[in-house]
Design a protein around this motif. Structure first.
Motif, PDB file in Angstrom:
ATOM      1  N   HIS A 139       1.005  -1.464  -0.025  1.00 16.17           N
ATOM      2  CA  HIS A 139       0.106   0.161  -0.323  1.00 16.17           C
ATOM      3  C   HIS A 139       0.953   1.010  -0.448  1.00 16.17           C
ATOM      4  CE1 HIS A 139      -3.165   2.821   1.417  1.00 16.17           C
ATOM      5  NE2 HIS A 139      -3.744   2.313   1.001  1.00 16.17           N
ATOM      6  N   LYS A 140       0.301   2.042  -0.618  1.00 14.90           N
ATOM      7  CA  LYS A 140       1.604   3.447  -1.252  1.00 14.90           C
ATOM      8  C   LYS A 140       1.502   4.392   0.795  1.00 14.90           C
ATOM      9  CE  LYS A 140      -2.702   6.233  -2.091  1.00 14.90           C
ATOM     10  NZ  LYS A 140      -3.090   7.504  -3.375  1.00 14.90           N
ATOM     11  N   GLU A 141       0.723   4.056   1.624  1.00 15.06           N
ATOM     12  CA  GLU A 141       1.245   4.888   3.318  1.00 15.06           C
ATOM     13  C   GLU A 141       1.371   4.135   3.840  1.00 15.06           C
ATOM     14  OE1 GLU A 141      -0.122   7.764   3.190  1.00 15.06           O
ATOM     15  OE2 GLU A 141      -1.248   8.568   1.802  1.00 15.06           O
ATOM     16  N   ALA A 142       2.307   3.006   3.275  1.00 14.75           N
ATOM     17  CA  ALA A 142       2.606   1.467   4.256  1.00 14.75           C
ATOM     18  C   ALA A 142       3.735   1.778   4.053  1.00 14.75           C
ATOM     19  CB  ALA A 142       2.291   0.452   4.041  1.00 14.75           C
ATOM     20  N   ILE A 143       4.464   3.520   4.288  1.00 15.41           N
ATOM     21  CA  ILE A 143       6.183   3.336   4.427  1.00 15.41           C
ATOM     22  C   ILE A 143       6.105   3.526   5.777  1.00 15.41           C
ATOM     23  CG2 ILE A 143       5.496   5.240   2.833  1.00 15.41           C
ATOM     24  CD1 ILE A 143       5.257   7.362   4.913  1.00 15.41           C
ATOM     25  N   THR A 144       6.555   3.161   6.792  1.00 16.74           N
ATOM     26  CA  THR A 144       6.964   2.923   8.110  1.00 16.74           C
ATOM     27  C   THR A 144       6.626   1.410   8.381  1.00 16.74           C
ATOM     28  OG1 THR A 144       5.436   3.478   9.183  1.00 16.74           O
ATOM     29  CG2 THR A 144       7.090   4.996   8.527  1.00 16.74           C
ATOM     30  N   PHE A 145       7.333   0.702   9.627  1.00 18.94           N
ATOM     31  CA  PHE A 145       6.850  -0.659  10.288  1.00 18.94           C
ATOM     32  C   PHE A 145       6.494  -0.377  11.086  1.00 18.94           C
ATOM     33  CE2 PHE A 145       8.178  -3.116  13.771  1.00 18.94           C
ATOM     34  CZ  PHE A 145       8.101  -4.105  12.881  1.00 18.94           C
ATOM     35  N   ASP A 146       6.144   0.716  11.449  1.00 17.54           N
ATOM     36  CA  ASP A 146       5.339   1.129  12.390  1.00 17.54           C
ATOM     37  C   ASP A 146       3.645   1.039  12.092  1.00 17.54           C
ATOM     38  OD1 ASP A 146       7.204   3.701  14.539  1.00 17.54           O
ATOM     39  OD2 ASP A 146       7.268   0.964  14.479  1.00 17.54           O
ATOM     40  N   THR A 147       3.648   1.425  11.622  1.00 17.45           N
ATOM     41  CA  THR A 147       2.045   2.063  10.124  1.00 17.45           C
ATOM     42  C   THR A 147       1.866   0.453  10.375  1.00 17.45           C
ATOM     43  OG1 THR A 147       2.544   4.067   9.541  1.00 17.45           O
ATOM     44  CG2 THR A 147       1.261   2.904   8.499  1.00 17.45           C
ATOM     45  N   LEU A 148       2.699  -0.333   9.537  1.00 20.42           N
ATOM     46  CA  LEU A 148       2.381  -1.443   8.989  1.00 20.42           C
ATOM     47  C   LEU A 148       1.634  -2.582  10.290  1.00 20.42           C
ATOM     48  CD1 LEU A 148       3.060  -3.907   6.150  1.00 20.42           C
ATOM     49  CD2 LEU A 148       4.700  -4.388   7.620  1.00 20.42           C
ATOM     50  N   VAL A 149       2.577  -2.864  11.533  1.00 23.98           N
ATOM     51  CA  VAL A 149       2.176  -3.049  12.433  1.00 23.98           C
ATOM     52  C   VAL A 149       0.431  -2.611  13.202  1.00 23.98           C
ATOM     53  CG1 VAL A 149       2.950  -3.594  14.711  1.00 23.98           C
ATOM     54  CG2 VAL A 149       4.156  -3.801  13.350  1.00 23.98           C
ATOM     55  N   ALA A 150       0.948  -1.396  12.766  1.00 21.13           N
ATOM     56  CA  ALA A 150      -0.357  -0.640  13.873  1.00 21.13           C
ATOM     57  C   ALA A 150      -2.300  -0.911  12.871  1.00 21.13           C
ATOM     58  CB  ALA A 150      -0.357   0.628  13.319  1.00 21.13           C
TER      59      ALA A 150
END
Lengths: 350, 342
Positions: A139-150
């Motif tokens: 996903h274009k907004e999945a730019i950090t590891f924290d976002t991915l886990v959240a």
């Protein structure tokens, strides 16, 4: 973001890296995947009703279930996939070089493996189910590891609140990323003003020189609601009126059997209560008129035993009166016969 | 009006587990069908009473000779405890009639519901037990009283689930005959026994009494697939431990559904084929057992699976449906009938 840093001694007993080590490895792996444009999938896994099972069958049972779950996870993972148990017994798994579609496949395999697990406690077979949140970095907004886990965590929460034994892949990357950015900006502003950063997600604010943070718009809210209902939307921009209608119809079809059952139960309860209320209202009306009538008959005492006769009995015309009289005659005849038999045996009542 | 000419009509549902009364003066009361007598002089002095009835008797059962006079649905007037059971039934009826608060000098006319297939001997026992408490008494079948109370006199099936018996009655516009009524013992007590078996099977070390199991059942009974989790503390070697009783309770409660539908099928199959569909759509569920959550739907599902269709309606007040129906019958009975039965 789950607290990776909270390390508990028993984690080493389960044969995984410590949370701090794994978090670092995962962050490195995520950065590498982003750098080389490689796909990556993240699963966040929770055992349903784990705390209740511990209350019922003890801490050992909890450990046994977690170790078995990790074992199942190991069987479907590769050597270079990363696994870690979080402080609240949820398990995070990172699958490098895995396409987004693989996330759903792995989650299904895990769910099936959990259903096949058998635990015997006090002569009883325990059924174990999992809730799984799935996220990927495509996903274009999945730019950090924290976002991915959240995002994976949001999926897990939705799966768990929907009753468990399922996986949910939400599309909350945009929302989560916005919140993360807002928190960063808030922290930056706090640093500039010398105040402590707020721990709660900040609202959209404008910091001089920084890009404006957009508040969630209607579309985002809609996506959020849909994902909360377990509906995955691959491309939010493609959500026109027709596709949304189709989506809602599909959702309606899926939920219809469950909703119908619940609705039928509620209707039954309402029906019983409404009948009861109608009866009581009717009796109250008759009671009031009967009391008025008695109040007018000042010189005649009908006795308290009589006033409820109309209220609880038939009162007025009865369309089934003739049939009832026939039935009563039969009941009377049978009882009269019995009375005579008893009297013949015991003598008449004094 | 002279003091002695007031008439109090009462409807009595004499049940294995509970006895309920509804009276023409608006009073209603319900009691657990337990009667206790002090075991010895010491307990007599402690309790300050010769007879304890209902919850009082259950609460002080360790100091009492406790009787459940209507075990298995009828007064157990035969056997070694026959006399005592009869006395207990007598005291139970006296207490419940007292709770209807008759005025001094009122004549008390009672209709009492008896199990659908009670024997003549059982009916005589009920009449004898009621003799001293009421001035005139009529016995009728319990499910008939329920149907009479809601005016479902034709093309209807009544299921009255008590503690001792489940009565099924086919209403066809006339007085039900023997062929219209079925009584079986797949009722509340049977559910209790099944629940005890289920709990013993998976928690053999848990300690419990029948009363505890009955209380658990009454609080949590549910046959729905999506029933909420039932976690109950039961002592194990003196220490209370939590047990998940969701499945045992569901299994025990569901065990009465097939025998009930067996009975319904029997009553439907022997009815005029033209009216069978109407009969299946008019099934009335009553009695304490009807309070099991989801039971109406479970019976409907079983009926659909075995009989093609079925619609079950719950009575509004499970505890008083029988007593209210009996009261209605009492009020509509002509005065001359009462006089002749005095």
């Amino acid at each position: 973001m789950p607290p990776f840093q909270d390390i508990r001694p028993r984690d080493s007993g389960r044969g995984l890296f410590t949370p701090a080590e794994t978090e670092q490895l995962m962050r490195v792996e995520f950065e590498r995947s982003q750098r080389h444009g490689m796909p990556l999938v993240c699963l966040l896994i929770g055992v349903d009703r784990l705390s209740t099972l511990q209350d019922l069958y003890g801490r050992d049972a909890r450990e046994e279930i977690l170790i078995a779950t990790i074992g199942s996870l190991r069987r479907i993972t590769r050597e270079h996939d990363l696994l870690c148990a979080l402080s609240d017994d949820r398990i995070v798994a990172l699958f490098p070089h895995a396409a987004p579609a693989l996330g759903a496949l792995l989650a299904r395999k895990l769910l099936e493996a959990a259903r096949d697990m058998r635990f015997e406690r006090e002569g009883r077979s325990l059924r174990i189910t999992l809730s799984i949140g799935v996220a990927h970095n495509r996903h274009k907004e999945a730019i950090t590891f924290d976002t991915l886990v959240a995002v994976a965590e949001e999926g897990l929460v939705v799966a768990d609140s929907a009753g468990g034994d399922r996986f949910v892949e939400t599309e909350l990357y945009q929302l989560v990323e916005q919140q993360r950015r807002a928190r960063e900006l808030e922290a930056q502003r706090a640093r500039q003003s010398g105040a402590a950063p707020a721990s709660a997600p900040a609202q959209a604010s404008v910091v001089p020189g920084a890009p404006p943070v957009r508040a969630p718009k209607l579309g985002d809210t809609l996506l959020d609601v849909l994902s909360g209902m377990g509906v995955r939307v691959d491309d939010p921009d493609s959500l026109d009126k027709d596709s949304l209608t189709r989506l809602l119809f599909r959702l309606q079809d899926e939920r219809a059997p469950i909703a119908n059952t619940e609705l039928a139960d509620e209707r039954r309860k309402n029906d019983v209560l409404e009948r009861r209320i109608a009866k009581l209202v009717s009796q109250l009306g008759i009671t009031e008129s009967e009391l008025k009538r008695i109040a007018q008959l000042k010189n005649i005492d009908l006795g308290i035993a009589s006033i409820y006769r109309d209220i609880q009995g038939l009162g007025g015309q009865d369309s089934q009166g003739e049939r009832k009289r026939e039935m009563m005659a039969e009941i009377f005849a049978a009882n009269f016969q019995m009375k005579r038999e008893i009297e013949a045996r015991n003598g008449p009542k004094a | 009006m002279s003091e002695s000419s007031g008439i109090l009509y009462v409807g009595l549902d004499l049940g294995t587990s509970r006895t309920s009364i509804a009276a023409s003066n608006g009073q209603r009361a319900t009691l657990l069908s337990y009667v206790g007598y002090p075991k010895d002089v010491v307990s007599r002095k402690l309790l300050q009473r010769d007879v304890l009835v209902g919850q009082d008797a259950v609460d002080r059962r360790l100091a009492l000779d406790l009787y459940r006079p209507l075990a298995a649905g009828v007064i157990q007037a035969e056997g070694p405890l026959g006399e005592k059971n009869l006395r207990a039934a007598h005291d139970l009826i006296a207490e419940i009639v007292r709770r209807a608060k008759p005025q001094p000098g009122d004549l008390v006319y009672a209709v009492i519901g008896a199990p659908a297939q009670a024997s003549m001997q059982n009916k005589r026992a009920i009449l004898e037990a009621a003799r001293d408490s009421v001035d005139s008494v009529i016995l009728c079948s319990e499910p008939f009283a329920v149907a009479y109370g809601v005016d479902m006199l034709d093309d209807a099936l009544v299921i009255d689930i008590g503690a001792g018996t489940t009565d099924l009655c086919r209403m066809r516009g006339t007085m039900p005959e023997d062929a219209d009524q079925i009584t079986n013992t797949f009722a509340g007590d049977y559910v209790d026994e099944r629940l005890i078996e289920e709990i013993r099977a998976f928690a053999p070390r848990a300690q419990f009494s029948k009363e505890m199991i009955k209380a658990i059942k009454e609080r949590h009974s549910n046959v729905s697939r999506n029933a909420p989790l039932v976690v109950v503390d039961l002592p194990v070697e003196g220490k209370p431990l939590p047990f998940d009783l969701t499945d045992p309770i569901r299994n025990a409660c569901k065990s009465i559904v097939p025998p009930i539908v067996d009975g319904l099928a029997q009553l439907i199959a022997s009815f005029d084929p033209e009216f069978q569909p109407r009969l299946k759509q008019r099934v009335l569920l009553a009695g304490g057992g009807s309070q099991i959550k989801g039971l109406d739907r479970a019976i409907e599902e079983e009926m659909r699976a075995r009989l093609g269709e079925g619609r079950v309606v719950l009575v509004e007040e499970p505890l008083y449906a029988g007593a209210s129906g009996a009261l209605k019958l009492a009020e509509e009975t002509p005065a001359e009938f009462w006089e002749k039965l005095k």
